[in-house]
Design a protein around this motif. Structure first.
Motif, PDB file in Angstrom:
ATOM      1  N   GLN A   1       0.824  -1.211   0.000  1.00 44.26           N
ATOM      2  CA  GLN A   1       0.000   0.000   0.000  1.00 44.26           C
ATOM      3  C   GLN A   1       0.857   1.259   0.000  1.00 44.26           C
ATOM      4  OE1 GLN A   1      -3.210  -0.146  -0.544  1.00 44.26           O
ATOM      5  NE2 GLN A   1      -3.327   2.100  -0.601  1.00 44.26           N
ATOM      6  N   ALA A   2       1.928   1.238   0.782  1.00 48.49           N
ATOM      7  CA  ALA A   2       2.809   2.413   0.826  1.00 48.49           C
ATOM      8  C   ALA A   2       3.435   2.673  -0.541  1.00 48.49           C
ATOM      9  CB  ALA A   2       3.893   2.205   1.874  1.00 48.49           C
ATOM     10  N   LEU A   3       3.801   1.606  -1.249  1.00 49.74           N
ATOM     11  CA  LEU A   3       4.398   1.750  -2.574  1.00 49.74           C
ATOM     12  C   LEU A   3       3.397   2.328  -3.574  1.00 49.74           C
ATOM     13  CD1 LEU A   3       6.867   1.260  -4.351  1.00 49.74           C
ATOM     14  CD2 LEU A   3       6.093  -1.100  -4.678  1.00 49.74           C
ATOM     15  N   LYS A   4       2.183   1.830  -3.546  1.00 55.24           N
ATOM     16  CA  LYS A   4       1.151   2.343  -4.452  1.00 55.24           C
ATOM     17  C   LYS A   4       0.848   3.813  -4.171  1.00 55.24           C
ATOM     18  CE  LYS A   4      -2.408  -0.400  -5.171  1.00 55.24           C
ATOM     19  NZ  LYS A   4      -3.485  -1.403  -4.928  1.00 55.24           N
ATOM     20  N   GLU A   5       0.747   4.158  -2.913  1.00 55.94           N
ATOM     21  CA  GLU A   5       0.450   5.554  -2.565  1.00 55.94           C
ATOM     22  C   GLU A   5       1.600   6.482  -2.942  1.00 55.94           C
ATOM     23  OE1 GLU A   5      -0.507   5.483   1.569  1.00 55.94           O
ATOM     24  OE2 GLU A   5      -2.483   4.543   1.274  1.00 55.94           O
ATOM     25  N   TYR A   6       2.820   6.005  -2.793  1.00 58.94           N
ATOM     26  CA  TYR A   6       3.994   6.807  -3.145  1.00 58.94           C
ATOM     27  C   TYR A   6       3.972   7.147  -4.639  1.00 58.94           C
ATOM     28  CZ  TYR A   6       8.923   8.104  -3.714  1.00 58.94           C
ATOM     29  OH  TYR A   6      10.083   8.775  -4.009  1.00 58.94           O
ATOM     30  N   ILE A   7       3.717   6.154  -5.478  1.00 58.08           N
ATOM     31  CA  ILE A   7       3.715   6.374  -6.928  1.00 58.08           C
ATOM     32  C   ILE A   7       2.524   7.216  -7.350  1.00 58.08           C
ATOM     33  CG2 ILE A   7       3.601   5.214  -9.169  1.00 58.08           C
ATOM     34  CD1 ILE A   7       5.019   2.816  -7.824  1.00 58.08           C
ATOM     35  N   LYS A   8       1.360   6.970  -6.770  1.00 59.01           N
ATOM     36  CA  LYS A   8       0.173   7.757  -7.108  1.00 59.01           C
ATOM     37  C   LYS A   8       0.335   9.223  -6.739  1.00 59.01           C
ATOM     38  CE  LYS A   8      -3.277   4.054  -6.830  1.00 59.01           C
ATOM     39  NZ  LYS A   8      -4.457   3.516  -6.068  1.00 59.01           N
ATOM     40  N   ALA A   9       1.179   9.500  -5.737  1.00 61.48           N
ATOM     41  CA  ALA A   9       1.419  10.881  -5.315  1.00 61.48           C
ATOM     42  C   ALA A   9       2.420  11.596  -6.228  1.00 61.48           C
ATOM     43  CB  ALA A   9       1.919  10.906  -3.875  1.00 61.48           C
ATOM     44  N   ASP A  10       2.838  10.945  -7.299  1.00 62.63           N
ATOM     45  CA  ASP A  10       3.741  11.531  -8.296  1.00 62.63           C
ATOM     46  C   ASP A  10       5.088  11.908  -7.688  1.00 62.63           C
ATOM     47  OD1 ASP A  10       4.442  12.262 -10.884  1.00 62.63           O
ATOM     48  OD2 ASP A  10       3.856  14.355 -10.573  1.00 62.63           O
ATOM     49  N   ARG A  11       5.616  11.012  -6.875  1.00 60.28           N
ATOM     50  CA  ARG A  11       6.927  11.249  -6.277  1.00 60.28           C
ATOM     51  C   ARG A  11       7.979  10.452  -7.044  1.00 60.28           C
ATOM     52  NH1 ARG A  11       5.948  10.196  -0.046  1.00 60.28           N
ATOM     53  NH2 ARG A  11       8.035  11.104   0.102  1.00 60.28           N
ATOM     54  N   PRO A  12       9.245  10.877  -7.039  1.00 58.92           N
ATOM     55  CA  PRO A  12      10.279  10.256  -7.883  1.00 58.92           C
ATOM     56  C   PRO A  12      10.464   8.767  -7.593  1.00 58.92           C
ATOM     57  CG  PRO A  12      11.018  12.386  -7.088  1.00 58.92           C
ATOM     58  CD  PRO A  12       9.758  12.088  -6.347  1.00 58.92           C
ATOM     59  N   PHE A  13      10.163   7.959  -8.594  1.00 61.87           N
ATOM     60  CA  PHE A  13      10.208   6.500  -8.468  1.00 61.87           C
ATOM     61  C   PHE A  13      10.881   5.914  -9.692  1.00 61.87           C
ATOM     62  CE2 PHE A  13       8.383   2.430  -9.777  1.00 61.87           C
ATOM     63  CZ  PHE A  13       8.617   1.646  -8.661  1.00 61.87           C
ATOM     64  N   PHE A  14      11.703   4.871  -9.478  1.00 58.62           N
ATOM     65  CA  PHE A  14      12.359   4.177 -10.585  1.00 58.62           C
ATOM     66  C   PHE A  14      12.296   2.683 -10.335  1.00 58.62           C
ATOM     67  CE2 PHE A  14      15.576   2.531 -13.346  1.00 58.62           C
ATOM     68  CZ  PHE A  14      15.739   3.447 -14.375  1.00 58.62           C
ATOM     69  N   GLY A  15      11.553   1.966 -11.178  1.00 58.83           N
ATOM     70  CA  GLY A  15      11.469   0.507 -11.086  1.00 58.83           C
ATOM     71  C   GLY A  15      12.343  -0.139 -12.149  1.00 58.83           C
ATOM     72  N   ILE A  16      12.902  -1.307 -11.829  1.00 56.80           N
ATOM     73  CA  ILE A  16      13.817  -1.986 -12.745  1.00 56.80           C
ATOM     74  C   ILE A  16      13.366  -3.424 -12.968  1.00 56.80           C
ATOM     75  CG2 ILE A  16      16.187  -2.784 -13.108  1.00 56.80           C
ATOM     76  CD1 ILE A  16      17.122  -0.430 -11.366  1.00 56.80           C
TER      77      ILE A  16
END
Length: 569
Positions: free
Chosen positions: A96-111
């Motif tokens: 849930q924390a990961l989903k909320e972080y990305i939905k909040a448009d914060r800098p994220f990089f998945g590999i």
């Protein structure tokens, strides 16, 4: 430091840590550049750590969901199976924390898997739900199209619209290793930044706002990949730079044929790890001195090959692992040190199997492999143990035992992490009916004029032959879960007269996983020959690169000039 007091932060000349809660102002004042890394415990994360540090950033590890919430920049590398990764995220309370972080448009990089998990779900592991942030399902590559799966190697990107993330890549290739992929569609079009071609277009890079993810591995994509990572970490700096000039000059596009440098590593008579020649051959300098032939130090040579353009580096430890694999600390340290400066895939082989130590403690093959992954390996190579596993598989009518080294490691880390090394020798027969093994009519007749041959697999470094042929073994280990085959040839090794084309053709035509041709390369033309006449995905050499008889750059230039795609930058 043992035996002395640890120096204080002030004594080391480092500013004391700020006490405010993850304050941007505090970090700016202290000059600290920190990124948060979500390591859920799968695969080789040491490589991305080293790449981040190479770019001048420090790392904060996620220990709780609160660390995700408080991150300023979050990197999420993923290796292994989709279902196991989602289960791990759920168990640790990160979903849930990961989903909320990305939905909040914060800098994220998945590999890699860190990108795939953003989609609705995957058909892997019988079907699994993902994070549901990007519309679409992750599906297996279609083997019926005749392409080897996993998709392994250096491929071109097809950029769909401008983005700072890819602004410094230009037309350089990047490194992929995966069996599953997402497909671009009208529903996910707003996310798709770039695709790549492999039997059809698949999603290679996604972006929406400050959220980015790549199917390729930037930490294994050489200078191009490091530039992608810097573009995420410092977009304002990268945006100010001029765009790179095109360097392809009309080169063949698509998935490149890989050129791999191999290092046979063993301890010399002084106890130092050195690069030498395989142990089924003469590894001594002369019979009179008895000293181990020393072609160089493994970490230094690996760094040299990276600089010269090797697409991968393979370490084959030919003595050290056999009695106590996890006790071979020097080789583990070689991996750790090499991965600090070599940003292409690293494979390690030699004794990847289960064993029991002197105290009676049992270690599974999975535990052994896990230690090498943690030390910097991207793949492990299994030799003799794979032959024994295949023999058991064939004796049981193709029934899987479930506990072989191949099955254990593939199940947790994915097929792409498991390479099987096959060491066969030619056996000549007068007619196909003289043996139960698959034969070919050979252009190189036997000593008594025999027109047919088959290839007998060996164990123990080529010292013991087994009643299984190379094609049987290749097909068996593919079914057991291997993702790649390293195909040696005892008859050709060290001769410099070219690869055994008939052997490579027979094996690469029999399986749907990539095959690496090995043994016999002496000129750049030998590389083009094996790629033109067989389905080999890669070719490996050792001595000619060690001794600088043939530069890696010369091989790449020759391949491109022959119309064979090869990575040159």
């Amino acid at each position: 430091m043992q035996g002395s007091a640890q120096p204080s932060i002030r004594q080391l000349g480092v500013a004391a840590p700020c006490r405010s809660r993850r304050s941007l102002v505090c970090r700016a004042a202290s000059g600290v550049k920190e990124v948060t890394l979500l390591d859920y415990g799968a695969g080789n994360v040491r490589s991305i750590r080293n790449a981040i540090k190479h770019c001048g950033w420090t790392i904060k590890d996620v220990k709780s969901a609160a660390d995700i919430t408080s991150a300023d920049k979050l990197i999420f590398p993923g290796v292994g199976a989709f279902g196991a990764a989602m289960e791990s995220l759920e168990q640790q309370g990160y979903t849930q924390a990961l989903k909320e972080y990305i939905k909040a448009d914060r800098p994220f990089f998945g590999i890699c898997l860190g990108m795939q998990l953003l989609f609705d779900g995957s058909e892997e592991n019988g079907g699994c739900e993902g994070l549901g942030l990007i519309p679409g399902q992750v599906t297996h590559f279609d083997k019926s199209k005749g392409l080897p799966v996993p998709h392994i190697g250096w491929n071109d990107l097809i950029q769909k619209h401008p983005s700072t993330l890819l602004s410094t890549v230009g037309d350089r290739r990047v490194y992929f290793v995966h069996s599953y992929h997402a497909t671009p569609s009208p529903e996910n079009a707003e996310w798709v930044l770039a695709t790549a071609e492999y039997g059809g277009e698949f999603v290679a890079v996604v972006q929406r706002g400050n959220a980015y993810a790549t199917q390729f591995h930037p930490e294994k994509s050489g200078a191009a990949g490091l530039d992608v990572l810097r573009s995420f970490l410092e977009p304002e700096v990268v945006a100010a730079r001029p765009a790179p000039e095109a360097t392809s000059n009309g080169r063949p596009r698509g998935l490149a044929k890989r050129v791999i440098a191999c290092l046979d590593v063993r301890a010399n008579d002084n106890g130092d790890l050195v690069v030498t020649k395989g142990d089924q051959y003469d590894v001594r300098e002369t019979a009179s001195t008895g000293e181990v032939r020393n072609l160089g130090k493994p970490v230094e040579l690996a760094g040299r090959y990276f600089d010269e353009g090797a697409d991968e580096v393979t370490f084959l430890n030919i003595t050290g692992f056999r009695d106590f694999p996890l006790g071979d600390l020097p080789m583990l340290e070689v991996l750790r040190q090499a991965s600090k400066g070599v940003f292409v895939p690293l494979t390690v082989g030699g004794g990847i199997r289960e064993f029991t130590d002197g105290s009676g403690k049992h270690y599974s093959a999975l535990q052994v492999a896990a230690e090498y992954f943690r030390s910097g390996a991207d793949k492990v190579s299994i030799g003799s143990d794979a032959v024994y596993a295949a023999e058991e598989y064939l004796a049981n009518g193709g029934k899987k035992a479930g506990g072989t080294a191949i099955e254990q490691i593939s199940r947790v880390y994915g097929a792409q992490a498991v390479v099987v090394s096959i060491d066969p020798r030619r056996v000549y027969v007068a007619a196909p009916g003289d043996t139960e093994h698959l034969t070919v009519k050979t252009s190189k007749p036997g000593p008594n004029g025999e027109q047919y041959c088959w290839w007998q697999c060996t164990v123990m470094g080529g010292r013991e032959g087994r009643d299984v042929d190379a094609v049987q073994l290749a097909k068996a280990v593919e079914d057991l879960g291997a993702g790649e085959i390293l195909l040696n040839c005892i008859d050709n090794d060290g001769a410099g007269q070219g690869f055994d084309i008939e052997l490579v053709d027979a094996v690469s035509s029999a399986v749907t996983i990539p095959v690496i041709a090995s043994s016999g390369a002496g000129t750049p033309e030998h590389f083009s020959e094996v790629f033109q006449k067989t389905k080999a995905a890669a070719a490996l050499a050792a001595g000619i690169f060690h001794r600088r008889e043939v530069p890696i750059t010369a091989v790449k230039e020759h391949l491109n000039s022959s119309g064979i795609p090869a990575r040159t930058a």
